[in-house]
Scaffold this motif. Structure first.
Motif, PDB file in Angstrom:
ATOM      1  N   TYR A   1       0.857  -1.173   0.000  1.00  5.58           N
ATOM      2  CA  TYR A   1       0.000   0.000   0.000  1.00  5.58           C
ATOM      3  C   TYR A   1       0.900   1.232   0.000  1.00  5.58           C
ATOM      4  O   TYR A   1       1.908   1.280   0.704  1.00  5.58           O
ATOM      5  N   ASN A   2       0.535   2.210  -0.779  1.00  6.36           N
ATOM      6  CA  ASN A   2       1.298   3.446  -0.879  1.00  6.36           C
ATOM      7  C   ASN A   2       0.381   4.601  -0.500  1.00  6.36           C
ATOM      8  O   ASN A   2      -0.789   4.623  -0.880  1.00  6.36           O
ATOM      9  N   ARG A   3       0.940   5.553   0.218  1.00  2.00           N
ATOM     10  CA  ARG A   3       0.158   6.701   0.667  1.00  2.00           C
ATOM     11  C   ARG A   3       0.999   7.952   0.516  1.00  2.00           C
ATOM     12  O   ARG A   3       2.180   7.963   0.845  1.00  2.00           O
ATOM     13  N   THR A   4       0.373   8.980   0.018  1.00  2.00           N
ATOM     14  CA  THR A   4       1.061  10.257  -0.104  1.00  2.00           C
ATOM     15  C   THR A   4       0.030  11.377   0.011  1.00  2.00           C
ATOM     16  O   THR A   4      -1.168  11.139   0.019  1.00  2.00           O
ATOM     17  N   ARG A   5       0.524  12.587   0.112  1.00  2.00           N
ATOM     18  CA  ARG A   5      -0.367  13.755   0.152  1.00  2.00           C
ATOM     19  C   ARG A   5      -0.166  14.579  -1.114  1.00  2.00           C
ATOM     20  O   ARG A   5       0.943  14.725  -1.603  1.00  2.00           O
ATOM     21  N   TRP A   6      -1.250  15.082  -1.624  1.00  2.00           N
ATOM     22  CA  TRP A   6      -1.223  15.952  -2.779  1.00  2.00           C
ATOM     23  C   TRP A   6      -0.851  17.350  -2.323  1.00  2.00           C
ATOM     24  O   TRP A   6      -0.821  17.635  -1.127  1.00  2.00           O
ATOM     25  N   HIS A   7      -0.546  18.252  -3.224  1.00  2.00           N
ATOM     26  CA  HIS A   7      -0.084  19.589  -2.828  1.00  2.00           C
ATOM     27  C   HIS A   7      -1.153  20.382  -2.086  1.00  2.00           C
ATOM     28  O   HIS A   7      -0.838  21.317  -1.352  1.00  2.00           O
ATOM     29  N   ASP A   8      -2.434  20.017  -2.235  1.00  2.00           N
ATOM     30  CA  ASP A   8      -3.494  20.714  -1.498  1.00  2.00           C
ATOM     31  C   ASP A   8      -3.877  19.996  -0.201  1.00  2.00           C
ATOM     32  O   ASP A   8      -4.842  20.371   0.462  1.00  2.00           O
ATOM     33  N   GLY A   9      -3.137  18.944   0.169  1.00  2.00           N
ATOM     34  CA  GLY A   9      -3.365  18.252   1.427  1.00  2.00           C
ATOM     35  C   GLY A   9      -4.208  16.997   1.315  1.00  2.00           C
ATOM     36  O   GLY A   9      -4.338  16.264   2.295  1.00  2.00           O
ATOM     37  N   ARG A  10      -4.806  16.726   0.151  1.00  2.00           N
ATOM     38  CA  ARG A  10      -5.599  15.510  -0.007  1.00  2.00           C
ATOM     39  C   ARG A  10      -4.679  14.287   0.049  1.00  2.00           C
ATOM     40  O   ARG A  10      -3.535  14.348  -0.378  1.00  2.00           O
ATOM     41  N   VAL A  11      -5.213  13.205   0.572  1.00  2.00           N
ATOM     42  CA  VAL A  11      -4.450  11.972   0.699  1.00  2.00           C
ATOM     43  C   VAL A  11      -4.766  11.066  -0.490  1.00  2.00           C
ATOM     44  O   VAL A  11      -5.915  10.917  -0.888  1.00  2.00           O
ATOM     45  N   ALA A  12      -3.714  10.498  -1.066  1.00  2.00           N
ATOM     46  CA  ALA A  12      -3.877   9.514  -2.137  1.00  2.00           C
ATOM     47  C   ALA A  12      -3.345   8.184  -1.617  1.00  2.00           C
ATOM     48  O   ALA A  12      -2.260   8.110  -1.040  1.00  2.00           O
ATOM     49  N   LEU A  13      -4.133   7.127  -1.816  1.00  2.00           N
ATOM     50  CA  LEU A  13      -3.760   5.797  -1.355  1.00  2.00           C
ATOM     51  C   LEU A  13      -3.978   4.822  -2.499  1.00  2.00           C
ATOM     52  O   LEU A  13      -5.001   4.848  -3.167  1.00  2.00           O
ATOM     53  N   TRP A  14      -2.980   3.941  -2.762  1.00  2.00           N
ATOM     54  CA  TRP A  14      -3.122   2.958  -3.821  1.00  2.00           C
ATOM     55  C   TRP A  14      -2.332   1.707  -3.468  1.00  2.00           C
ATOM     56  O   TRP A  14      -1.454   1.730  -2.619  1.00  2.00           O
ATOM     57  N   LEU A  15      -2.711   0.629  -4.126  1.00  2.00           N
ATOM     58  CA  LEU A  15      -2.032  -0.654  -3.954  1.00  2.00           C
ATOM     59  C   LEU A  15      -1.175  -0.900  -5.182  1.00  2.00           C
ATOM     60  O   LEU A  15      -1.656  -0.805  -6.314  1.00  2.00           O
ATOM     61  N   SER A  16       0.091  -1.201  -4.975  1.00  2.00           N
ATOM     62  CA  SER A  16       0.977  -1.459  -6.111  1.00  2.00           C
ATOM     63  C   SER A  16       1.536  -2.872  -6.024  1.00  2.00           C
ATOM     64  O   SER A  16       1.653  -3.446  -4.946  1.00  2.00           O
ATOM     65  N   ALA A  17       1.837  -3.418  -7.172  1.00  2.00           N
ATOM     66  CA  ALA A  17       2.475  -4.739  -7.260  1.00  2.00           C
ATOM     67  C   ALA A  17       3.779  -4.568  -8.014  1.00  2.00           C
ATOM     68  O   ALA A  17       3.820  -3.957  -9.078  1.00  2.00           O
ATOM     69  N   ARG A  18       4.828  -5.087  -7.452  1.00  2.00           N
ATOM     70  CA  ARG A  18       6.148  -5.019  -8.088  1.00  2.00           C
ATOM     71  C   ARG A  18       6.700  -6.429  -8.222  1.00  2.00           C
ATOM     72  O   ARG A  18       6.486  -7.273  -7.360  1.00  2.00           O
ATOM     73  N   THR A  19       7.415  -6.655  -9.302  1.00  2.00           N
ATOM     74  CA  THR A  19       8.047  -7.955  -9.500  1.00  2.00           C
ATOM     75  C   THR A  19       9.558  -7.790  -9.433  1.00  2.00           C
ATOM     76  O   THR A  19      10.113  -6.781  -9.872  1.00  2.00           O
ATOM     77  N   HIS A  20      10.191  -8.771  -8.857  1.00  2.00           N
ATOM     78  CA  HIS A  20      11.642  -8.803  -8.725  1.00  2.00           C
ATOM     79  C   HIS A  20      12.115 -10.196  -9.125  1.00  2.00           C
ATOM     80  O   HIS A  20      11.376 -11.176  -9.005  1.00  2.00           O
ATOM     81  N   ALA A  21      13.341 -10.270  -9.569  1.00  2.00           N
ATOM     82  CA  ALA A  21      13.910 -11.584  -9.876  1.00  2.00           C
ATOM     83  C   ALA A  21      14.035 -12.377  -8.585  1.00  2.00           C
ATOM     84  O   ALA A  21      14.341 -11.831  -7.523  1.00  2.00           O
ATOM     85  N   GLY A  22      13.770 -13.661  -8.676  1.00  2.00           N
ATOM     86  CA  GLY A  22      13.867 -14.527  -7.508  1.00  2.00           C
ATOM     87  C   GLY A  22      15.315 -14.784  -7.130  1.00  2.00           C
ATOM     88  O   GLY A  22      16.249 -14.310  -7.786  1.00  2.00           O
ATOM     89  N   ARG A  23      15.503 -15.548  -6.071  1.00  2.00           N
ATOM     90  CA  ARG A  23      16.848 -15.853  -5.594  1.00  2.00           C
ATOM     91  C   ARG A  23      17.298 -17.242  -6.027  1.00  2.00           C
ATOM     92  O   ARG A  23      18.102 -17.872  -5.376  1.00  2.00           O
ATOM     93  N   GLY A  24      16.744 -17.721  -7.110  1.00  2.00           N
ATOM     94  CA  GLY A  24      17.102 -19.053  -7.575  1.00  2.00           C
ATOM     95  C   GLY A  24      15.989 -20.029  -7.265  1.00  2.00           C
ATOM     96  O   GLY A  24      14.981 -19.677  -6.672  1.00  2.00           O
ATOM     97  N   GLU A  25      16.178 -21.239  -7.702  1.00  2.00           N
ATOM     98  CA  GLU A  25      15.150 -22.247  -7.479  1.00  2.00           C
ATOM     99  C   GLU A  25      15.007 -22.514  -5.992  1.00  2.00           C
ATOM    100  O   GLU A  25      15.965 -22.839  -5.311  1.00  2.00           O
ATOM    101  N   ALA A  26      13.807 -22.366  -5.501  1.00  2.00           N
ATOM    102  CA  ALA A  26      13.538 -22.612  -4.093  1.00  2.00           C
ATOM    103  C   ALA A  26      12.984 -24.020  -3.941  1.00  2.00           C
ATOM    104  O   ALA A  26      12.566 -24.640  -4.901  1.00  2.00           O
ATOM    105  N   SER A  27      12.967 -24.483  -2.742  1.00  2.00           N
ATOM    106  CA  SER A  27      12.445 -25.817  -2.474  1.00  2.00           C
ATOM    107  C   SER A  27      11.346 -25.722  -1.426  1.00  2.00           C
ATOM    108  O   SER A  27      11.520 -25.081  -0.388  1.00  2.00           O
ATOM    109  N   SER A  28      10.236 -26.344  -1.711  1.00  2.00           N
ATOM    110  CA  SER A  28       9.129 -26.369  -0.755  1.00  2.00           C
ATOM    111  C   SER A  28       9.375 -27.386   0.342  1.00  2.00           C
ATOM    112  O   SER A  28       8.675 -27.409   1.346  1.00  2.00           O
ATOM    113  N   GLY A  29      10.349 -28.274   0.147  1.00  2.00           N
ATOM    114  CA  GLY A  29      10.614 -29.327   1.106  1.00  2.00           C
ATOM    115  C   GLY A  29       9.788 -30.576   0.849  1.00  2.00           C
ATOM    116  O   GLY A  29       9.844 -31.522   1.624  1.00  2.00           O
TER     117      GLY A  29
END
Length: 116
Positions: A75-103
């Motif tokens: 969740y991201n939150r910021t204020r606009w120049h007139d004081g209004r609050v803006a809130l949004w949900l963002s999704a970011r992707t990153h490279a993994g750390r290699g093959e993982a194991s579930s066990g």
């Protein structure tokens, strides 16, 4: 068979309709570790896409590199120049750390002799 952490939602390879070579990854189900007949339900909105409506969810094979992909929701939150609050949900992707194991392991031996 060993148990798997409940945050592991498997994706299994399936052929695309009418194709012999094109593979897509389909969201599958995992039995609950509690021991009853329930299935583990995805918790995030990204993995729940179509789940409640009973629709299948696919990811193209080429979108998942061998090292894996980590998706982070924030969740991201910021204020606009007139004081209004803006809130949004963002999704970011990153490279993994290699093959993982579930066990997950099959056909393993455990010592059941009583100790003492």
């Amino acid at each position: 068979m060993s148990s798997v952490p409940e945050n592991w939602i498997p994706f299994i390879p399936v052929h695309a309709p009418g194709q012999n070579r094109d593979i897509r990854l389909q969201r599958a189900a995992m039995p609950s570790a509690v021991g009853d007949d329930r299935l583990v339900r995805p918790r995030t909105s990204l993995l729940r896409e179509g789940y409640d409506a009973g629709r299948r969810y696919f990811v193209h094979e080429e979108e998942v590199p061998q090292a894996g992909t980590k998706v982070t929701l924030a969740y991201n939150r910021t204020r606009w120049h007139d004081g209004r609050v803006a809130l949004w949900l963002s999704a970011r992707t990153h490279a993994g750390r290699g093959e993982a194991s579930s066990g997950l392991s099959f056909d393993y031996l455990t010592d059941t002799r009583p100790t003492g």
